[in-house]
Structures are given as structure tokens and as C-alpha cells.
Design an enzyme around this catalytic site. Sequence first.
Site, PDB file in Angstrom:
ATOM      1  N   HIS A  39      -3.108  10.721  -6.992  1.00 60.73           N
ATOM      2  CA  HIS A  39      -4.289  11.195  -6.254  1.00 60.73           C
ATOM      3  C   HIS A  39      -3.964  12.490  -5.531  1.00 60.73           C
ATOM      4  O   HIS A  39      -2.945  12.587  -4.855  1.00 60.73           O
ATOM      5  CB  HIS A  39      -4.734  10.141  -5.227  1.00 60.73           C
ATOM      6  CG  HIS A  39      -5.402   8.953  -5.847  1.00 60.73           C
ATOM      7  ND1 HIS A  39      -6.028   7.982  -5.112  1.00 60.73           N
ATOM      8  CD2 HIS A  39      -5.558   8.591  -7.146  1.00 60.73           C
ATOM      9  CE1 HIS A  39      -6.536   7.061  -5.931  1.00 60.73           C
ATOM     10  NE2 HIS A  39      -6.254   7.409  -7.162  1.00 60.73           N
ATOM     11  N   TYR A  86     -11.209   6.174   3.555  1.00 61.54           N
ATOM     12  CA  TYR A  86     -10.945   5.605   4.890  1.00 61.54           C
ATOM     13  C   TYR A  86     -12.210   5.852   5.711  1.00 61.54           C
ATOM     14  O   TYR A  86     -12.591   7.015   5.904  1.00 61.54           O
ATOM     15  CB  TYR A  86      -9.785   6.321   5.577  1.00 61.54           C
ATOM     16  CG  TYR A  86      -8.412   6.050   4.986  1.00 61.54           C
ATOM     17  CD1 TYR A  86      -7.944   6.763   3.886  1.00 61.54           C
ATOM     18  CD2 TYR A  86      -7.564   5.105   5.568  1.00 61.54           C
ATOM     19  CE1 TYR A  86      -6.667   6.529   3.375  1.00 61.54           C
ATOM     20  CE2 TYR A  86      -6.286   4.871   5.062  1.00 61.54           C
ATOM     21  CZ  TYR A  86      -5.848   5.582   3.968  1.00 61.54           C
ATOM     22  OH  TYR A  86      -4.594   5.356   3.471  1.00 61.54           O
ATOM     23  N   PRO A 116      -0.932  -0.598   8.777  1.00 65.13           N
ATOM     24  CA  PRO A 116      -1.028  -0.123   7.389  1.00 65.13           C
ATOM     25  C   PRO A 116      -1.891   1.121   7.178  1.00 65.13           C
ATOM     26  O   PRO A 116      -1.930   1.649   6.074  1.00 65.13           O
ATOM     27  CB  PRO A 116      -1.640  -1.325   6.660  1.00 65.13           C
ATOM     28  CG  PRO A 116      -2.379  -2.073   7.710  1.00 65.13           C
ATOM     29  CD  PRO A 116      -1.639  -1.868   8.984  1.00 65.13           C
ATOM     30  N   LYS A 160       2.436   3.607   5.305  1.00 67.02           N
ATOM     31  CA  LYS A 160       3.824   4.044   5.463  1.00 67.02           C
ATOM     32  C   LYS A 160       4.879   2.936   5.380  1.00 67.02           C
ATOM     33  O   LYS A 160       6.076   3.233   5.375  1.00 67.02           O
ATOM     34  CB  LYS A 160       3.990   4.762   6.815  1.00 67.02           C
ATOM     35  CG  LYS A 160       3.270   6.090   6.885  1.00 67.02           C
ATOM     36  CD  LYS A 160       3.824   7.067   5.871  1.00 67.02           C
ATOM     37  CE  LYS A 160       3.099   8.384   5.854  1.00 67.02           C
ATOM     38  NZ  LYS A 160       3.107   9.033   4.547  1.00 67.02           N
ATOM     39  N   TYR A 218       0.739  12.462   5.384  1.00 70.11           N
ATOM     40  CA  TYR A 218       0.302  11.419   4.457  1.00 70.11           C
ATOM     41  C   TYR A 218       1.124  11.443   3.175  1.00 70.11           C
ATOM     42  O   TYR A 218       1.493  10.401   2.629  1.00 70.11           O
ATOM     43  CB  TYR A 218      -1.194  11.585   4.138  1.00 70.11           C
ATOM     44  CG  TYR A 218      -1.804  10.354   3.508  1.00 70.11           C
ATOM     45  CD1 TYR A 218      -2.472   9.407   4.287  1.00 70.11           C
ATOM     46  CD2 TYR A 218      -1.702  10.114   2.145  1.00 70.11           C
ATOM     47  CE1 TYR A 218      -3.019   8.271   3.724  1.00 70.11           C
ATOM     48  CE2 TYR A 218      -2.238   8.979   1.565  1.00 70.11           C
ATOM     49  CZ  TYR A 218      -2.896   8.061   2.363  1.00 70.11           C
ATOM     50  OH  TYR A 218      -3.431   6.923   1.798  1.00 70.11           O
TER      51      TYR A 218
HETATM   52  C1  PHB Z   1      -3.626  -0.409  -0.369  1.00 70.40           C
HETATM   53  O1  PHB Z   1      -4.002   0.024  -1.455  1.00 70.40           O
HETATM   54  O2  PHB Z   1      -3.319  -1.594  -0.221  1.00 70.40           O
HETATM   55  C2  PHB Z   1      -3.552   0.506   0.791  1.00 70.40           C
HETATM   56  C3  PHB Z   1      -3.803   1.848   0.622  1.00 70.40           C
HETATM   57  C4  PHB Z   1      -3.740   2.707   1.701  1.00 70.40           C
HETATM   58  C5  PHB Z   1      -3.430   2.219   2.951  1.00 70.40           C
HETATM   59  C6  PHB Z   1      -3.155   0.872   3.122  1.00 70.40           C
HETATM   60  C7  PHB Z   1      -3.226   0.016   2.040  1.00 70.40           C
HETATM   61  O3  PHB Z   1      -3.403   3.059   4.003  1.00 70.40           O
END
Ligand code: PHB
Length: 393
Positions: free
Chosen positions: A75, A203, A294, A298, A388
Site C-alpha cells: 500500500h 482510519y 494497535p 507497530k 507509519y
Molecule cells: C490489521 O489489519 O489488523 C491492522 C491494521 C492496521 C492497524 C492495526 C491493525 O493499525
Amino acid sequence: MSPETTPVAIIGAGPAGLLLSWALRDAGINSIVVENRSQEYVLARIRAGVLEQGSVEYLTRLGLGDRLKVEGMEHDGIYLQYGGERHRVDFNDLIGRTVTVYGQQQVVKDLVAAHEGAGSTIYYEATDVAVHDLESATPSVTFVYDGEQHTLAADFVVGADGFHGICRASIPASALTLFDRSYPFAWLGILADVAPSTDELIYALHEDGFAMHSMRSPEVSRLYLQVDPGDDIANWSDERIWQALQTRLGVAGWTLAEGAITDKSITPMRSFVASTLAHGSLFLVGDAGHIVPPTGAKGLNSAISDVTQLAEALTAHYKNDDALLGRYSETALARQWRVQQFSRWMTDMLHRSPGDLQSDRFDYRSQVGQLDYVTHSAFAQRMLAEQYTGLRL
Ligand code: PHB
Ligand code: APR
């Protein structure tokens, strides 16, 4: 039984322990892994899913990149959503770096297969695991396997045994300070048999709370909702989950496709750092030494970063250079505190505090102000992109 000897005894066959053992093997150093759960259990755990570019490069360098290259989804950026609008942050455009969406479960599967192919010694379902003489140069590990008492005599013991493991707990309280921060919310996560409705991760900050759209493959979606940490998954029917996701992720002209939910669970969130990752002949890696919420994805990447550094330090040790090993804790923690800061920042920016939901809305307005800034300032976007995709120190 007479003791087995190994240069490095590793407690825990999560991603950190399995990867360290593999990296050491690559450097010609033997190790033995002791895990108290079954291999099936270790393989079945569903966790996060984003690999920083540096993590992908490291796994690939160690010969673990074949399936990752085919099935990992690279991505270029992410979407940040608030106030009913979705904004894209393009990491590749900003700094020429990307992330790869590939489940932690797949990383573990690749590691287990690699170790099986190489004939590594991994004791699953070990009981009564204990570590001894960590302050000496001759530490050992004892455990029961298949009804028999085992002793491993090692040069080093590595605690890759996660947050609830025994290794960090074996450091005397006088030598250890624990730093932590709890959050008044948790994540309800689902896996669903439906093609992702997005090309990149979303997000979202919504008045009802955080939501996120991630994925595991072109056929499987992974989605999250902010919920109360005391909430019970039994309160969340599939219908209620989809309804909340539709509300929080919805934007005009876009549809969230629904599908059969194959897994759902609630995970609490915490930030946690141990003041040291080294004590005598013991070294900690991964969740044994630190935990992040989460939101910044990280956790796994931090474990990989620890392993990268410790494997290099142990390799140097066996070439008679102890400088890196002496600095391991300090170096890994310096990086970890930057990661902690980022994870906390992402979390605070995107979640609603429960008190604020009912009373005044200052925090929410201020979060929207922050998101407005991040999505409109090239400087702020670059800061997000650098962190990120993975800090390179
Ligand atoms: C996930 O795909 O489980 C996932 C992706 C991004 C995050 C946390 C979890 O920030
Ligand atoms: N003896 C042997 N093994 C143990 C013991 C013990 N006393 N206690 C715990 N373990 C094992 C657990 O069963 C688990 O398999 O140690 C392993 C630790 O693995 P993880 O919890 O996955 O931790 P780590 O390998 O550091 O991976 C960090 O996992 O939680 C996520 O977000 C986190 O992505 C990050 C990653």
C-alpha cells in the site's frame, strides 16, 4: 536427563522468538525455542497486519519473503476519515516508502514452515518453564516436555514470551521500572468473508468512536470498532457490528460491503515499556519488553526491530565484539520510545474519550482540528508517513 547445551535459549514461539531463532540460524548460531502452547494455537492467533518497509526487507533478506511477495498487499498510503470525509495520505509520494498488508498469522506460518524445513528444535507444549542463574554467564532453562524434565544450558536466555511471560518477571524489582498508560477503550475486531471495500486502510474518527477498515486478502476483510473496555462480545451481534461499521465508516457515494463474520473478539489497549531489556545473560524482545496500542500497527514491527538488533548483537558477540550487546537495551528502547509516542499520538487523535461522549465536546473538536491539520499540511503528512512506514534510526 543430562542437560542439552545451546548458545541461545529462547522462551516463546511467537513472531519474536521464531524470527530471532531463524535470524541466528542464518548467522550460523544455534538456538532452541521453548513454547508453552501448542503449534496449532500459535498458528491460529489472529493479530495485526501491517509490515513496515524495513520489516519486509528484513524478512526477505532472511529468505522468508516468497509468499509475502506474492500475497502481501503493498500500500502506498492510508485514508484518514473524519467529519464524513475521507482524505488520503500518500506515503510513497511524500517520502518514497510503502507498507505491506500481510497478517501476523501469515508471518508466523512462514516462520513455522521455515523452521520445520530446517529441522530446528522447538519444544511446543512445554510446561513448568523456568529460567535460572540469569546473573551468571551460565544461565539455564528448565521445563517438562512429553513427561520428561529437560535442562538447557545456554550462554544467553532470550525472553520472547510476550507480555504475560516469565522472563521480564525474573528481573529483580530493584533493577526494573515499568512505565505504562491505559486507555478507556478497547478494539472489537472482526474477520469477514467479503472483498475489502477499500484499496487502502481507512482510519476513521466518528462521533460514535473510532472505526477502521483493513484487510487480509482480496477475499477477506478485517475491521475494527472502538468499544468500551468492559464490554462483552456477546453484546455485539453481527448485525449490530455491521450497523456500527456502516455508521462510522460511511461517506457519501461509497458502500461498505458486508459478509459472513468468521471471527470476532475484543482486545484491550495499553502502552507499556520496561525500563530495561537486558539483565545479566537475559535479553527481552517484542511484547515481553513493550506493548503499544494497535492504532499505529507497530506491535509486530517493534518485535522485528528488536530481533534485528539483538541478532546482530549476538552475531558480533560470537565474533568477540560485545559492544552491540552492551548497548542493545539502550538502542532498542530509544527506538521504542519514539514508536510509543507515535502510537499514542495516533490513538489519541482517532478515539473518543467516553467522558467526552456525554459531556462537552472540546476533545472531539480539537481532534478534528488536528486531523484537519494533518490532512492539509505537507509537513504533518510527512511526519505521519515517516513514522507509519517505519523509522530508520
Ligand atoms: C490489521 O489489519 O489488523 C491492522 C491494521 C492496521 C492497524 C492495526 C491493525 O493499525
Ligand atoms: N513459557 C514458554 N512460552 C511462553 C511462556 C512461558 N512461560 N509465556 C508465554 N509464552 C509464549 C506464548 O504462548 C507466545 O506464543 O510466548 C509467546 C509470545 O508471543 P507473542 O505474545 O506473540 O509476543 P511476540 O512474539 O513478542 O510478538 C509480538 O504479537 O501481541 C502481538 O502486537 C504484538 O504484533 C506484536 C507481536
